[in-house]
Design a protein around this motif. Structure first.
Motif, PDB file in Angstrom:
ATOM      1  N   GLY A  46       9.049  44.042 -27.229  1.00  0.00           N
ATOM      2  CA  GLY A  46       9.045  45.375 -27.817  1.00  0.00           C
ATOM      3  C   GLY A  46      10.466  45.696 -28.184  1.00  0.00           C
ATOM      4  N   ASN A  47      10.975  46.819 -27.722  1.00  0.00           N
ATOM      5  CA  ASN A  47      12.390  47.081 -27.970  1.00  0.00           C
ATOM      6  C   ASN A  47      13.198  46.936 -26.679  1.00  0.00           C
ATOM      7  OD1 ASN A  47      11.420  49.332 -26.735  1.00  0.00           O
ATOM      8  ND2 ASN A  47      12.653  50.763 -27.906  1.00  0.00           N
ATOM      9  N   ALA A  48      12.535  46.412 -25.630  1.00  0.00           N
ATOM     10  CA  ALA A  48      13.252  46.237 -24.365  1.00  0.00           C
ATOM     11  C   ALA A  48      13.818  44.825 -24.259  1.00  0.00           C
ATOM     12  CB  ALA A  48      12.321  46.504 -23.190  1.00  0.00           C
ATOM     13  N   GLN A  49      14.920  44.711 -23.563  1.00  0.00           N
ATOM     14  CA  GLN A  49      15.525  43.410 -23.301  1.00  0.00           C
ATOM     15  C   GLN A  49      15.013  42.960 -21.939  1.00  0.00           C
ATOM     16  OE1 GLN A  49      19.905  43.714 -24.413  1.00  0.00           O
ATOM     17  NE2 GLN A  49      19.499  45.826 -23.803  1.00  0.00           N
ATOM     18  N   VAL A  50      14.381  41.810 -21.909  1.00  0.00           N
ATOM     19  CA  VAL A  50      13.812  41.328 -20.660  1.00  0.00           C
ATOM     20  C   VAL A  50      14.842  40.511 -19.891  1.00  0.00           C
ATOM     21  CG1 VAL A  50      12.039  39.868 -19.617  1.00  0.00           C
ATOM     22  CG2 VAL A  50      11.487  41.307 -21.606  1.00  0.00           C
ATOM     23  N   VAL A  51      15.079  40.914 -18.655  1.00  0.00           N
ATOM     24  CA  VAL A  51      16.029  40.202 -17.796  1.00  0.00           C
ATOM     25  C   VAL A  51      15.271  39.742 -16.558  1.00  0.00           C
ATOM     26  CG1 VAL A  51      18.060  40.454 -16.331  1.00  0.00           C
ATOM     27  CG2 VAL A  51      18.038  41.485 -18.613  1.00  0.00           C
ATOM     28  N   GLU A  52      15.274  38.427 -16.344  1.00  0.00           N
ATOM     29  CA  GLU A  52      14.578  37.889 -15.178  1.00  0.00           C
ATOM     30  C   GLU A  52      15.593  37.490 -14.126  1.00  0.00           C
ATOM     31  OE1 GLU A  52      12.347  34.792 -17.137  1.00  0.00           O
ATOM     32  OE2 GLU A  52      10.622  36.120 -17.394  1.00  0.00           O
ATOM     33  N   ILE A  53      15.412  38.000 -12.946  1.00  0.00           N
ATOM     34  CA  ILE A  53      16.326  37.688 -11.841  1.00  0.00           C
ATOM     35  C   ILE A  53      15.507  37.154 -10.671  1.00  0.00           C
ATOM     36  CG2 ILE A  53      17.960  38.638 -10.153  1.00  0.00           C
ATOM     37  CD1 ILE A  53      18.791  40.668 -12.279  1.00  0.00           C
ATOM     38  N   THR A  54      15.976  36.033 -10.123  1.00  0.00           N
ATOM     39  CA  THR A  54      15.291  35.438  -8.983  1.00  0.00           C
ATOM     40  C   THR A  54      16.192  35.492  -7.758  1.00  0.00           C
ATOM     41  OG1 THR A  54      14.146  33.915 -10.482  1.00  0.00           O
ATOM     42  CG2 THR A  54      14.136  33.344  -8.147  1.00  0.00           C
ATOM     43  N   ALA A  55      15.665  36.014  -6.687  1.00  0.00           N
ATOM     44  CA  ALA A  55      16.387  36.001  -5.412  1.00  0.00           C
ATOM     45  C   ALA A  55      16.204  34.604  -4.818  1.00  0.00           C
ATOM     46  CB  ALA A  55      15.818  37.064  -4.478  1.00  0.00           C
ATOM     47  N   THR A  56      17.315  33.977  -4.469  1.00  0.00           N
ATOM     48  CA  THR A  56      17.242  32.620  -3.895  1.00  0.00           C
ATOM     49  C   THR A  56      17.909  32.620  -2.520  1.00  0.00           C
ATOM     50  OG1 THR A  56      19.387  31.744  -4.621  1.00  0.00           O
ATOM     51  CG2 THR A  56      17.619  31.777  -6.258  1.00  0.00           C
ATOM     52  N   ALA A  57      17.903  31.466  -1.887  1.00  0.00           N
ATOM     53  CA  ALA A  57      18.517  31.350  -0.556  1.00  0.00           C
ATOM     54  C   ALA A  57      20.030  31.539  -0.628  1.00  0.00           C
ATOM     55  CB  ALA A  57      18.178  29.996   0.053  1.00  0.00           C
ATOM     56  N   ALA A  81      10.654  30.950  -2.548  1.00  0.00           N
ATOM     57  CA  ALA A  81      10.028  30.965  -1.217  1.00  0.00           C
ATOM     58  C   ALA A  81      11.094  30.901  -0.124  1.00  0.00           C
ATOM     59  CB  ALA A  81       9.059  29.798  -1.084  1.00  0.00           C
ATOM     60  N   SER A  82      12.232  30.252  -0.440  1.00  0.00           N
ATOM     61  CA  SER A  82      13.289  30.065   0.564  1.00  0.00           C
ATOM     62  C   SER A  82      14.267  31.241   0.634  1.00  0.00           C
ATOM     63  CB  SER A  82      14.071  28.786   0.237  1.00  0.00           C
ATOM     64  OG  SER A  82      14.667  28.912  -1.038  1.00  0.00           O
ATOM     65  N   ALA A  83      14.067  32.256  -0.205  1.00  0.00           N
ATOM     66  CA  ALA A  83      15.022  33.369  -0.237  1.00  0.00           C
ATOM     67  C   ALA A  83      15.043  34.117   1.084  1.00  0.00           C
ATOM     68  CB  ALA A  83      14.663  34.331  -1.369  1.00  0.00           C
ATOM     69  N   GLY A  84      16.234  34.520   1.489  1.00  0.00           N
ATOM     70  CA  GLY A  84      16.374  35.298   2.717  1.00  0.00           C
ATOM     71  C   GLY A  84      16.594  36.752   2.391  1.00  0.00           C
ATOM     72  N   CYS A  85      17.737  37.294   2.819  1.00  0.00           N
ATOM     73  CA  CYS A  85      17.952  38.721   2.645  1.00  0.00           C
ATOM     74  C   CYS A  85      18.230  39.089   1.191  1.00  0.00           C
ATOM     75  CB  CYS A  85      19.080  39.207   3.550  1.00  0.00           C
ATOM     76  SG  CYS A  85      20.699  38.752   2.969  1.00  0.00           S
ATOM     77  N   GLY A 103       6.258  34.605  -6.125  1.00  0.00           N
ATOM     78  CA  GLY A 103       5.005  34.582  -6.876  1.00  0.00           C
ATOM     79  C   GLY A 103       4.565  35.940  -7.398  1.00  0.00           C
ATOM     80  N   VAL A 104       5.379  36.977  -7.194  1.00  0.00           N
ATOM     81  CA  VAL A 104       5.045  38.302  -7.700  1.00  0.00           C
ATOM     82  C   VAL A 104       6.230  38.807  -8.518  1.00  0.00           C
ATOM     83  CG1 VAL A 104       4.477  40.692  -7.090  1.00  0.00           C
ATOM     84  CG2 VAL A 104       3.670  38.804  -5.647  1.00  0.00           C
ATOM     85  N   VAL A 105       5.949  39.276  -9.726  1.00  0.00           N
ATOM     86  CA  VAL A 105       7.028  39.811 -10.549  1.00  0.00           C
ATOM     87  C   VAL A 105       7.022  41.328 -10.456  1.00  0.00           C
ATOM     88  CG1 VAL A 105       7.954  39.997 -12.883  1.00  0.00           C
ATOM     89  CG2 VAL A 105       6.910  37.857 -12.138  1.00  0.00           C
ATOM     90  N   GLN A 106       8.127  41.870  -9.982  1.00  0.00           N
ATOM     91  CA  GLN A 106       8.246  43.326  -9.925  1.00  0.00           C
ATOM     92  C   GLN A 106       9.168  43.781 -11.049  1.00  0.00           C
ATOM     93  OE1 GLN A 106       8.327  44.985  -5.723  1.00  0.00           O
ATOM     94  NE2 GLN A 106       9.024  42.889  -5.422  1.00  0.00           N
ATOM     95  N   LYS A 107       8.791  44.875 -11.673  1.00  0.00           N
ATOM     96  CA  LYS A 107       9.547  45.329 -12.839  1.00  0.00           C
ATOM     97  C   LYS A 107      10.227  46.665 -12.595  1.00  0.00           C
ATOM     98  CE  LYS A 107       6.389  43.028 -16.037  1.00  0.00           C
ATOM     99  NZ  LYS A 107       5.463  43.204 -17.177  1.00  0.00           N
ATOM    100  N   ALA A 108      11.332  46.831 -13.277  1.00  0.00           N
ATOM    101  CA  ALA A 108      12.026  48.121 -13.296  1.00  0.00           C
ATOM    102  C   ALA A 108      12.647  48.244 -14.677  1.00  0.00           C
ATOM    103  CB  ALA A 108      13.098  48.178 -12.217  1.00  0.00           C
TER     104      ALA A 108
END
Ligand SMILES: [Cu+2]
Length: 133
Positions: A46-57, A81-85, A103-108
């Motif tokens: 759309g007109n939004a810029q999609v930014v994907e961020i993954t929390a890792t270990a 799966a290995s991500a901690g804090c 396995g779940v994508v949360q959006k903001a």
């Protein structure tokens, strides 16, 4: 004598032209592209810029993101799966707090003004930054 003066004038003229030429060369040289710091280039939806961020270990992937200022950003946060804090994802400037899940994508969504914005874990151990320009 007259000829010598004339010669000196021509020489001065040539020097002036030379200076002008160097000046033009400097101004017409294209800017040297991107700065050294690299970051993920967002896709657009759309007109939004999609930014994907993954929390890792070991923190966030990517740890530097570049976006356009004044254009909505859709953040999509997930976790290895290995991500901690690093799962405790916080972006204080936009009031974002979430627990990243595997396995779940949360959006903001938010609209950044020009500047740099930190994202980090709740304890401030792992950090990344979003650069809006
Ligand atoms: Cu932490």
């Amino acid at each position: 004598m007259f000829d010598l003066q004339k010669g000196a004038l021509v020489l001065l003229g040539l020097i002036a032209l030379g200076i002008l030429g160097v000046g033009l060369l400097i101004f017409s040289t294209p800017a040297t592209g991107r700065s050294v710091e690299t970051g993920q280039q967002p896709a657009e939806s759309g007109n939004a810029q999609v930014v994907e961020i993954t929390a890792t270990a070991s923190g966030y992937e990517p740890s530097v993101v570049r976006v356009k200022a004044g254009v909505p950003v859709e953040l999509r946060v997930t976790a290895d799966a290995s991500a901690g804090c690093s799962r405790a994802f916080v972006m204080p400037d936009f009031g974002i707090k979430m627990t990243a899940k595997s396995g779940v994508v949360q959006k903001a969504t938010f609209i950044p003004q020009k500047g740099e914005y930190v994202y980090r874990c709740a304890m401030n151990m792992y950090r990344g930054k979003l650069i809006a320009e």
